[in-house]
Design an enzyme around this catalytic site. Structure first.
Site, PDB file in Angstrom:
ATOM      1  N   HIS B 134       0.746  -1.211  -0.163  1.00  0.00           N
ATOM      2  CA  HIS B 134      -0.066  -0.034  -0.051  1.00  0.00           C
ATOM      3  C   HIS B 134       1.028   1.166  -0.071  1.00  0.00           C
ATOM      4  CE1 HIS B 134      -2.807   2.941   1.731  1.00  0.00           C
ATOM      5  NE2 HIS B 134      -3.727   2.276   1.243  1.00  0.00           N
ATOM      6  N   ASP B 211       3.151  -4.560   7.981  1.00  0.00           N
ATOM      7  CA  ASP B 211       2.014  -3.528   7.656  1.00  0.00           C
ATOM      8  C   ASP B 211       0.694  -4.496   7.831  1.00  0.00           C
ATOM      9  OD1 ASP B 211      -0.505  -2.405   6.978  1.00  0.00           O
ATOM     10  OD2 ASP B 211       0.182  -1.449   4.899  1.00  0.00           O
ATOM     11  N   GLN B 214      -4.535  -4.809   7.181  1.00  0.00           N
ATOM     12  CA  GLN B 214      -5.676  -5.948   6.545  1.00  0.00           C
ATOM     13  C   GLN B 214      -5.341  -7.276   7.321  1.00  0.00           C
ATOM     14  OE1 GLN B 214      -7.939  -5.122   4.630  1.00  0.00           O
ATOM     15  NE2 GLN B 214      -7.222  -2.968   4.028  1.00  0.00           N
ATOM     16  N   LYS B 237     -10.409  -0.205  10.795  1.00  0.00           N
ATOM     17  CA  LYS B 237     -10.441  -1.494   9.938  1.00  0.00           C
ATOM     18  C   LYS B 237     -10.774  -2.992  10.797  1.00  0.00           C
ATOM     19  CE  LYS B 237      -7.303   0.044   6.258  1.00  0.00           C
ATOM     20  NZ  LYS B 237      -8.228   0.639   5.262  1.00  0.00           N
ATOM     21  N   CYS B 375      -4.989   2.488  -3.464  1.00  0.00           N
ATOM     22  CA  CYS B 375      -3.550   3.087  -3.017  1.00  0.00           C
ATOM     23  C   CYS B 375      -2.377   2.134  -3.119  1.00  0.00           C
ATOM     24  CB  CYS B 375      -3.674   3.408  -1.546  1.00  0.00           C
ATOM     25  SG  CYS B 375      -5.146   4.604  -1.241  1.00  0.00           S
TER      26      CYS B 375
END
Lengths: 147, 417
Positions: B134, B211, B214, B237, B375
């Site tokens: 991302h 990261d 997600q 999220k 993104c």
């Protein structure tokens, strides 16, 4: 509330499938690249003006949604043969149409198929990207972004 | 309200549809059409438990933290600290002070890039990312590379949207100081082999920034088992409020890092000659934080753990397989990202219909999906698509949602011919 078939009128679907003046131009007098960084739409517009400032030829290439592609295609047809000032004035009225502020839209001819866009505010930039890019090309600016 | 399913479907879905009633927004309608929310990878919906936690804080315990001598402030501080402990448990951190509250994943990565990066990167050092990152795991590294003279490299991705491990190994070397990798790709759903990547990275002495935006909402996450030195995630999220996130960092690394923002709450002593800084985690939390957000975030983590992440992962996996099979009937549709290991994201393109047009047509049926480059422009370029349409699933989605998606996609196909 506009229905999907009012937004995606046949003329728009047709110009999306087979865009007119969809080509590069080797002998252009003006060119600009337009991008919408939020959605990734990108297109190039080329113009050829004659000595009197009339748009002799105009073309585009790029990728984007049906609204942006059809708008670019119909724009090239609408501004060919017009002077710079006439083209910019047309942009003003087109912008008024797609933002729902149009008063004399009946004079916009084929461009009136974009009247449904006014009910989809997030798609206004799709419809106007090619026009912003044309304006930049006329004003000899290389790049323009809408967001 | 909970969708009524037959017994076998309910069993297959692990009975999670009962939790739909915890999410008030899922009962809303537009033009008479029920909300089919398939954009949880962008932001998730919020359960009553989260909304109530924030409301209760404001109604009964609101005061600034770490300041007042009065009871109310002590109570606010206790709730804030308790939220940090909940997140530490959720992420598998050994100590609560290894969890720094941020505004989200983006801020967490920027914190690491600016604090750890500026203190540790030198000209010629390499920052190794992957092509599927991302932008928030690319741009912060480019910024610090510009400041320090370090160089950003990107490990290749296969046509199926998996990390090319051999390509990664070729780029990993003694100059690699940090490896940045998404646990789950937001654009494709690919689950990356983070542990394997981390072991390789540690082998050359690099630190690993994961990261987790997600993965934290969808998979059991244990930062120790993953081998993550840093792990960033976002509250919004994972069923929590917006403007809130957590950064896990190994205490030893965080301790050695300079602060990145100065202000109140992060100091030990201040004089005009010299300031000394507070210990972890306050060192990285200048100013009054998002107290209610932290409390809501903690409630979200607790809510998810109450249902069980294994159950959520299984539910979403079943749903993803169901939807993937169902969309294959739509003429001219191609799934983008066909990794063996995927989590809750279904990205696709359709011949002759741009993803934005798909998004608009689906919206007419109140089916919410994301359309665009997600993104992840370098990934889109690598896969040769300008954009994709993306449906993403959460614990509150059902097969009925997938069916509504497929029905709307057929409608788009009919309209565009």
């Amino acid at each position: 509330m506009a229905t999907m078939s009012e937004l995606y009128q046949n003329v728009i679907l047709d110009h999306n499938r087979t865009p007119r003046n969809f080509r590069q131009m080797a002998d252009a007098t003006g060119h600009a690249e337009g991008r919408n960084p939020l959605c990734g739409d990108q297109l190039d517009v080329w113009i050829k003006e004659d000595s009197a400032g009339k748009i002799e030829d105009v073309s585009f290439e790029g990728s984007g949604c049906a609204i942006s592609k059809a708008s670019a295609s119909l724009m090239t047809q609408a501004v060919k043969g017009k002077t710079r000032d006439e083209a910019l004035a047309l942009f003003e009225r087109f912008h008024a149409l797609v933002t729902g502020r149009g008063k004399d839209q009946e004079k916009l001819g084929k461009l009136e198929v974009f009247s449904g866009v006014a009910e989809f505010p997030v798609r206004v930039k799709c419809a106007s990207l090619s026009w912003h890019t044309l304006k930049a090309a006329l004003e000899r600016k290389e790049a323009v972004t809408t967001e | 309200m909970a969708t009524v399913l037959d017994g076998s479907t309910a069993r297959r879905l692990g009975g999670l549809e009962i939790h739909r009633q915890d999410f008030p927004i899922l009962a809303t309608r537009r033009n008479g059409k029920p909300l089919v929310y398939l954009d949880s990878a962008a932001t998730s919906q919020k359960p009553l438990a989260v909304l109530e936690a924030e409301r209760q804080f404001y109604e009964t315990a609101n005061a600034n933290i770490h300041r007042g001598v009065y009871h109310l402030s002590a109570e606010a501080t206790r709730l804030y600290d308790e939220a940090r402990e909940k997140l530490a448990r959720y992420l598998g951190a050994e100590h609560a002070h290894e969890v720094i509250f941020t505004r989200g994943t983006t801020e967490g990565i920027n914190l690491v890039a600016q604090s750890w990066g500026r203190a540790n990167l030198k000209p010629g050092d390499e920052i190794l990312l992957t092509e599927m990152e991302h932008h928030s795991n690319i741009v912060p590294w480019q910024l610090v590379a510009g400041q320090t003279g370090a160089v950003v490299k990107a490990a290749p991705v296969t046509d199926r949207g998996e990390l090319d491990l051999d390509g990664f190994k070729k780029l990993l070397n003694g100059r690699t100081r940090v490896v940045g990798i998404g646990h789950v790709s937001n654009a494709l759903g690919t689950i990356n082999p983070v542990r394997e990547v981390a072991d390789l990275a540690h082998g050359v002495g690099a630190v690993v920034m994961v990261d987790g935006a997600q993965s934290a909402p969808h998979l059991p996450v244990d930062v120790k088992a993953l081998g993550a030195d840093f792990f960033a995630c976002s509250s919004h999220k994972m069923l929590g409020p917006t403007g809130m996130g957590a950064l896990y960092g190994r205490a030893e690394l965080l301790d050695a890092m300079p602060p990145w923002m100065g202000g109140g709450d992060m100091i030990d002593q201040v004089t005009f000659e010299r300031t000394t800084f507070a210990p972890l985690p306050a060192k990285f939390e200048a100013g009054t934080p998002n107290i209610a957000g932290a409390i809501g975030f903690g409630a979200a983590a607790e809510y998810i753990q109450g249902i069980g992440r294994e159950a959520i992962t299984a539910h979403e996996h079943t749903l993803l397989e169901y939807a993937t099979a169902a969309v294959s009937d739509v003429p001219g549709l191609r799934v983008v990202g066909t990794a063996d290991q995927k989590a809750s994201v279904l990205s696709f393109v359709m011949d002759g219909i741009h993803p934005h047009d798909i998004g608009t047509i689906l919206d007419d049926d109140n089916v919410c999906i994301r359309a665009g480059h997600h993104c992840a422009q370098p990934l889109m370029r690598r896969l040769g698509v300008p954009a994709t349409a993306r449906a993403s699933f959460a614990l509150y989605n059902t097969e009925a949602d997938a069916d509504a998606l497929v029905k709307a996609l057929h409608r788009a196909r009919e309209l565009f011919g």
